[in-house]
Design an enzyme around this catalytic site. Structure first.
Site, PDB file in Angstrom:
ATOM      1  N   GLN A 218      14.365  58.096  29.288  1.00  0.00           N
ATOM      2  CA  GLN A 218      15.488  58.790  29.924  1.00  0.00           C
ATOM      3  C   GLN A 218      16.637  57.807  30.173  1.00  0.00           C
ATOM      4  O   GLN A 218      16.429  56.700  30.672  1.00  0.00           O
ATOM      5  CB  GLN A 218      15.024  59.439  31.237  1.00  0.00           C
ATOM      6  CG  GLN A 218      16.070  60.333  31.897  1.00  0.00           C
ATOM      7  CD  GLN A 218      16.404  61.599  31.098  1.00  0.00           C
ATOM      8  OE1 GLN A 218      15.587  62.083  30.303  1.00  0.00           O
ATOM      9  NE2 GLN A 218      17.589  62.126  31.293  1.00  0.00           N
TER      10      GLN A 218
ATOM     11  N   ASP B 132      14.249  62.389  20.867  1.00  0.00           N
ATOM     12  CA  ASP B 132      15.622  62.553  21.356  1.00  0.00           C
ATOM     13  C   ASP B 132      16.618  62.522  20.191  1.00  0.00           C
ATOM     14  O   ASP B 132      17.782  62.878  20.364  1.00  0.00           O
ATOM     15  CB  ASP B 132      15.985  61.405  22.315  1.00  0.00           C
ATOM     16  CG  ASP B 132      15.921  61.802  23.778  1.00  0.00           C
ATOM     17  OD1 ASP B 132      16.128  63.002  24.070  1.00  0.00           O
ATOM     18  OD2 ASP B 132      15.673  60.920  24.620  1.00  0.00           O
TER      19      ASP B 132
ATOM     20  N   LYS C 261      11.395  68.472  31.956  1.00  0.00           N
ATOM     21  CA  LYS C 261      10.865  68.262  30.599  1.00  0.00           C
ATOM     22  C   LYS C 261       9.335  68.308  30.623  1.00  0.00           C
ATOM     23  O   LYS C 261       8.711  68.932  29.767  1.00  0.00           O
ATOM     24  CB  LYS C 261      11.372  66.923  30.030  1.00  0.00           C
ATOM     25  CG  LYS C 261      12.851  66.966  29.644  1.00  0.00           C
ATOM     26  CD  LYS C 261      13.420  65.586  29.301  1.00  0.00           C
ATOM     27  CE  LYS C 261      14.922  65.693  29.036  1.00  0.00           C
ATOM     28  NZ  LYS C 261      15.575  64.389  28.763  1.00  0.00           N
TER      29      LYS C 261
HETATM   30  N1  GUN Z   1      20.312  61.393  29.634  1.00  0.00           N
HETATM   31  C1  GUN Z   1      21.145  62.461  29.558  1.00  0.00           C
HETATM   32  N2  GUN Z   1      20.759  63.282  28.546  1.00  0.00           N
HETATM   33  C2  GUN Z   1      19.678  62.714  27.977  1.00  0.00           C
HETATM   34  C3  GUN Z   1      18.831  63.106  26.901  1.00  0.00           C
HETATM   35  O1  GUN Z   1      19.018  64.130  26.234  1.00  0.00           O
HETATM   36  N3  GUN Z   1      17.806  62.243  26.633  1.00  0.00           N
HETATM   37  C4  GUN Z   1      17.599  61.102  27.330  1.00  0.00           C
HETATM   38  N4  GUN Z   1      16.581  60.334  26.963  1.00  0.00           N
HETATM   39  N5  GUN Z   1      18.367  60.720  28.330  1.00  0.00           N
HETATM   40  C5  GUN Z   1      19.400  61.533  28.651  1.00  0.00           C
END
Ligand code: GUN
Length: 303
Positions: free
Chosen positions: A105, A128, A61
């Site tokens: 995350q 998100d 990311k």
């Molecule tokens: N864990 C698995 N997928 C995601 C996501 O799209 N965002 C976040 N913050 N955590 C995750």
């Protein structure tokens, strides 16, 4: 009369290339913004602990931010951080005018409530799309920051010209991150939706029979190769959201990424299918960047 050979004619839905296209579009818009004297959008990510998958996702990311000209900040904590400390960090990012959006995350260590943390994020910075405000607005059909993986799936279907209107979509898995929101997006009264949606889960009776009635199958259960040939109608579109790490001594990393679909068996039956890796995964990052751009521009919540 010759008929199409259903066993060889599937289209591979290339999420990697589509994500590259979207990132190029975002980079062009960032160049315009900065040429007009604005600062580039800035994404922050909070990573707690050392889960291998989470570390890879977050690193990707942050790298993706650099690629499109965004600013990025990675905030790392050991998994003994208290809930109060994490909430204080969230509040700091909420109040930082230099941060347009941020993510925490998941998963978090068991002593921290993910719901509490998500609710603490200001909805306009919740790139998100996990905050109840954004989920509620999505359900109501109002402009919202949409969860990245479900939005990426819808975007792939649209960019590949796959018809959704009137189609029966069967979603397997009801997680808050993928299954539940993608079922809502596919059912919305929009060009990109208008599906009849069946949401299947662990209590569903005769899942294979329901899957066989699907025009579009979305597999989001996190069980490697769960979807087999007997569950897929010839000609169906198959979207594989699975990314389970399975031990593989022949790989340098020590694992192989496995989808929720038995690709070798199912692909020859499908009219179109996403691979793993290179399907839905890269789209999640592209859509996160798109949300950050939308947040920076105040598109959903005017500044
Ligand atoms: N864990 C698995 N997928 C995601 C996501 O799209 N965002 C976040 N913050 N955590 C995750």
């Amino acid at each position: 009369m010759a008929t199409a050979d259903a066993t060889t004619s599937y289209r591979l839905i290339d999420g990697k290339q589509t994500a590259e296209d979207i990132k190029a579009e975002i980079a062009a818009e960032v160049a315009q913004l900065t040429a007009a004297g604005q600062r580039p959008p800035h994404l922050a990510a909070i990573l707690v602990g050392h889960d291998g998958g989470s570390e890879t996702y977050v690193r990707n990311k942050v790298l993706a931010c650099e690629r499109v000209g965004f600013g990025s900040t990675l905030l790392r904590y050991e998994d003994d951080i208290s809930e109060a400390e994490l909430l204080a960090q969230v509040e700091e990012l909420n109040n930082d005018p230099g941060i347009d959006g941020f993510i925490v995350q998941l998963p978090l260590p068991p002593h921290i409530s993910p719901e509490k943390v998500i609710e603490a994020i200001r909805p306009e910075k919740d790139v998100d799309g996990f905050h109840p405000m954004n989920i509620g607005r999505m359900v109501a059909g109002l402009p919202a920051l949409l969860p990245a993986t479900p939005a990426g799936i819808v975007e792939l279907l649209q960019r590949y010209g796959i018809k959704t209107s009137g189609q029966h979509a069967v979603v397997i898995g009801r997680s808050n991150i993928v299954g539940t929101p993608v079922s809502i997006l596919l059912a919305r009264n929009l060009e990109s939706g208008n599906c009849t949606v069946t949401l299947c889960h662990s209590r569903t009776k005769d899942l294979p029979a329901i899957c066989r009635t699907a025009d579009i199958v979305v597999a989001a259960i996190g069980r490697p190769e769960f979807v087999t040939a007997d569950m897929v109608r010839p000609g169906a579109v198959v979207i594989d959201v699975g990314t389970t790490r399975v031990a593989d001594a022949s790989k340098k990393s020590g694992f192989t990424l496995k989808g929720d679909v038995n690709f070798a068996e199912v692909a020859p039956l499908a009219s179109a299918i996403t691979p793993v890796p290179g399907g839905v995964g890269p789209m999640t990052i592209a859509m996160l960047l798109l949300n950050t751009l939308r947040a920076a521009k105040g598109e959903v919540y005017p500044k």
